[in-house]
Scaffold this active site. Structure first.
Site, PDB file in Angstrom:
ATOM      1  N   LYS A  81       0.853  -1.195   0.000  1.00 21.34           N
ATOM      2  CA  LYS A  81       0.000   0.000   0.000  1.00 21.34           C
ATOM      3  C   LYS A  81       0.887   1.243   0.000  1.00 21.34           C
ATOM      4  O   LYS A  81       1.931   1.252   0.691  1.00 21.34           O
ATOM      5  CB  LYS A  81      -0.847  -0.062   1.274  1.00 21.34           C
ATOM      6  N   SER A 157      -9.398   0.695   2.963  1.00 22.08           N
ATOM      7  CA  SER A 157      -8.566   1.572   2.172  1.00 22.08           C
ATOM      8  C   SER A 157      -7.407   0.867   1.474  1.00 22.08           C
ATOM      9  O   SER A 157      -6.796   1.437   0.579  1.00 22.08           O
ATOM     10  CB  SER A 157      -8.008   2.697   3.051  1.00 22.08           C
ATOM     11  N   SER A 181      -9.624  -1.812   7.052  1.00 26.75           N
ATOM     12  CA  SER A 181      -9.027  -1.541   5.737  1.00 26.75           C
ATOM     13  C   SER A 181      -8.206  -2.680   5.147  1.00 26.75           C
ATOM     14  O   SER A 181      -7.804  -2.602   3.989  1.00 26.75           O
ATOM     15  CB  SER A 181      -8.172  -0.274   5.801  1.00 26.75           C
TER      16      SER A 181
END
Lengths: 462, 73
Positions: A81, A157, A181
Site C-alpha cells: 500500500k 482503504s 481496511s
C-alpha cells in the site's frame, strides 16, 4: 504448481524458485508484465518499482547459483500500500499533497523485512486518501476496481492490496487496517487478509491515520501464506526450507477449537449474503454456539470518534495550508474531525477499556468468534447509499459496520473469502481470536480453505 | 445535541477561527453534517456511562524509543 507461476501461492513460488524451476528474474519479469497488461483496467498500482524488483531478483538468482540457502520468500513478487515508506519512492498516502514530499530515504520496517526474506517489490498500491475510507475510490489516482467485476469497488482503504492479489499481479501485499481496511478489500476482492493483534507488527515507516487503532498486516491468496508472511513480518526465528512456526500450527486444523458465531449487532443490518456466508462457514465447522459482544454498536461509534479526532489532529497543518488539495471525500471529514471536543475522545477511550474487558471474558469459553466482514458484496463504484434493515444509509461509513468493533479492541482477525452459490462476487467472513492468538484464527482459515469453504480464485478480467 | 444545526454552525465558525482553519462556503454543509454525525457517535458512547473507575485505554511506555511507540517497531 499452476502453469502460470504468478497464479501460485507465496509458498509455491518460493519453492519453485528454490528448486530452480523458475528463476527470480523470471518471476519479476512475469509480474512486471502482468502489471503492464492488467493494471490499466484496475488502477491497483500507483508506482512500479521495476529497477528494484529486477535488482532483488538478480540477488536471489546469484545466491542460488552460489549454492546458498534461500530466504523464505525468495523470488516472490509482492507490493505494498502506498502508505508504507519504500526507499527512493515518495510515500503518497493516497494523497496529492504528500506527493510533493521527497522520496523516502529508507524502507518501512515491514518492507525491509520482506526484502530480507527475499521478496521482490513490484510497486506500491492505490488506496483511499490517507487511509480514511472503505471504497478504494481516490480523486487523485482514480478508483481501484474490483478484478472480479470492474464496475464494482475493490474496497478500501488497502484497495490495491486486495485487487492486485485477486488479479495475480503479485502473490502477497501489505495493507493497513484502522477500522477494517485489510478486511474490507479482502472481502470485496475475495482474498485472505490478516489483521493481527494491535501492536503485533511494526508501524514504523507507515503514515498513520489514527494511532490508537492503526494496524499493519498482510493479504494473500492462501491462509498458509498469511501464516508464513506473519512470521516473516514479526521477525519470528525461522529455519529454511520448511514451514515457519505459525505454519506448523496449521496442521492441527480446527479440531478441538471452541467456535461461536457473533450474535446481536453482527446478526442485524447486513444483506442476506453477509449472513449466508457466516452460516456456510459455521455449518462447515459444525458450530451452533452464539455469543453476543455487548454494546458492539457503541464500540463502532467510539472507533468512529477516535478515528475522526486523531485523523483531524494528525492532518491539522495540511488542513490549514492545503485543504483544497485534499480529496473532497476525506477533506470534509478530516475538517470535522479536527474540531472534536477532547472529552469525546476520552470517553471513547474509557469505553474501549470497558468493551475490551467484556469481550476478553468471552474468550474464556470460546477460542474463535465468527462474524461477517462486510454487510454486502462489493457495491458499484460511486454508489453513495444502500438500504440496511429498510433504511437508506450512506454506503461509505457503513461498509465498516462489522469490522470496526473488532479492530477497536485490537483482536486478531483473518478475513476468509467465501463464494456463495451463483454469486458473481465473493464476500468475507471474519475469523476472530483472542489477543496474540493469530495461530488459532489461521488454523480455522486454513481448514476452511482446505475444505473448499473459503477460496481465493484468481479473477478472469474481461 | 445532534440535531441542533445552528449551534454546530456557530461552533464550527468559532473553532475554525481559533484553529486557523478555513472552510470554504461550498464545504460548509458537508463539514457540519460530519460534525453532527460525530456528535451522534460521541453521544452514543457518552450515554453508556462507563464506570468512573474505567480509565482511558491509551498507555504511554516511557521505555520505548520508537517513533510509533508500538511494541514491535
Amino acid at each position: 504448481m499452476h502453469i502460470d507461476p504468478l497464479y501460485g501461492t507465496v509458498e509455491e513460488i518460493a519453492e519453485a524458485v528454490r528448486l530452480n524451476e523458475v528463476s527470480a528474474e523470471d518471476m519479476a519479469t512475469l509480474a512486471l508484465q502482468a502489471v503492464d497488461a492488467i493494471n490499466p483496467r484496475l488502477g491497483a498500482f500507483t508506482d512500479v518499482t521495476t529497477d528494484r524488483a529486477l535488482a532483488e531478483a538478480t540477488e536471489i538468482d546469484a545466491m542460488l547459483a552460489r549454492g546458498e540457502p534461500l530466504p523464505p520468500l525468495a523470488g516472490v513478487p509482492v507490493a505494498v500500500k502506498n502508505l508504507y515508506d519504500v526507499a527512493g519512492v515518495t510515500t503518497r498516502a493516497g494523497s496529492r499533497i504528500n506527493r510533493d514530499n521527497p522520496p523516502a530515504d529508507a524502507d518501512a520496517v515491514l518492507v525491509a523485512r520482506l526484502k530480507r526474506a527475499g521478496a521482490l517489490l513490484i510497486g506500491t498500491l492505490n488506496m483511499d486518501e490517507y487511509a480514511f475510507g472503505f471504497t478504494g475510490e481516490n480523486a487523485h489516482d482514480g478508483a481501484c476496481r474490483n478484478p472480479h467485476a470492474t464496475e464494482h469497488m475493490s474496497g478500501g482503504s488497502s484497495a490495491g492490496a486486495g485487487a492486485s492479489i485477486a488479479a495475480a499481479m503479485v502473490a502477497a501485499t501489505l495493507g493497513t487496517d484502522t477500522n477494517g481496511s485489510i478486511r474490507v478489500p479482502a472481502s470485496f476482492c475475495g482474498v485472505f487478509g490478516l489483521k493481527p493483534t494491535y501492536g503485533a507488527l511494526s508501524r514504523a515507516g507507515v503514515t498513520p491515520l489514527s494511532p490508537s487503532l492503526d494496524h499493519t498486516g498482510p493479504l494473500a491468496r492462501s491462509a498458509r501464506d498469511l501464516a508464513l508472511l506473519f512470521d516473516v513480518l514479526r521477525d519470528a526465528p525461522m529455519t529454511a526450507p520448511g514451514p515457519s512456526p505459525t505454519m506448523r500450527e496449521l496442521d492441527k486444523g480446527a479440531d478441538g477449537l471452541r467456535i461461536a458465531v457473533a450474535g446481536g449487532w453482527f446478526r442485524e443490518k447486513g444483506f442476506p449474503e453477509a449472513h449466508a456466508a457466516v452460516e456456510k462457514v459455521a455449518k462447515a465447522l459444525d458450530v451452533s454456539d452464539e455469543v453476543e459482544l455487548p454494546e458492539a454498536g457503541r464500540a463502532r461509534a467510539a472507533a468512529y470518534v477516535l478515528t475522526a479526532a486523531e485523523g483531524g489532529a494528525y492532518h491539522l497543518e495540511r488542513l490549514r495550508e492545503r485543504a483544497a488539495d485534499f480529496d473532497p471525500d476525506t477533506r470534509d471529514r478530516f475538517l470535522a474531525g479536527a474540531l472534536t471536543p477532547s472529552a469525546w475522545v476520552t470517553e471513547a477511550q474509557r469505553f474501549r477499556r470497558w468493551f475490551r474487558d467484556r469481550v476478553s471474558a468471552l474468550f474464556a469459553a470460546h477460542d474463535i468468534i465468527l462474524a461477517p466482514a462486510t454487510p454486502c458484496h462489493a457495491p458499484k463504484i460511486g454508489q453513495k447509499t444502500f438500504v440496511l434493515d429498510g433504511e437508506e444509509v450512506p454506503t461509505r461509513p457503513n461498509i465498516g459496520l462489522y469490522t470496526q468493533p473488532i479492530s477497536f479492541i485490537g483482536l486478531p482477525v483473518v478475513a476468509v473469502p467465501v463464494w456463495l452459490d451463483g454469486a458473481r462476487l465473493p464476500i468475507g467472513v471474519q475469523v476472530i481470536a483472542a489477543p496474540d492468538r493469530e495461530d488459532l484464527a489461521l488454523r480455522v482459515a486454513a481448514q476452511l480453505q482446505e475444505d473448499g469453504i473459503a477460496s481465493a480464485p484468481v479473477a478472469s478480467i474481461i | 445535541m445532534t440535531d441542533d444545526r445552528e449551534n454546530w454552525d456557530a461552533y464550527m465558525e468559532a473553532a475554525i477561527k481559533l484553529l486557523g482553519l478555513t472552510v470554504r462556503p461550498e464545504w460548509r454543509e458537508a463539514v457540519i453534517s460530519h460534525l453532527i454525525v460525530n456528535a451522534g457517535a460521541a453521544s452514543s458512547v457518552a450515554d453508556f456511562k462507563a464506570p468512573e473507575t474505567c480509565l482511558p485505554a491509551p498507555e504511554f511506555d516511557p521505555r520505548s524509543t520508537s517513533a510509533d511507540n508500538s511494541p514491535k517497531s
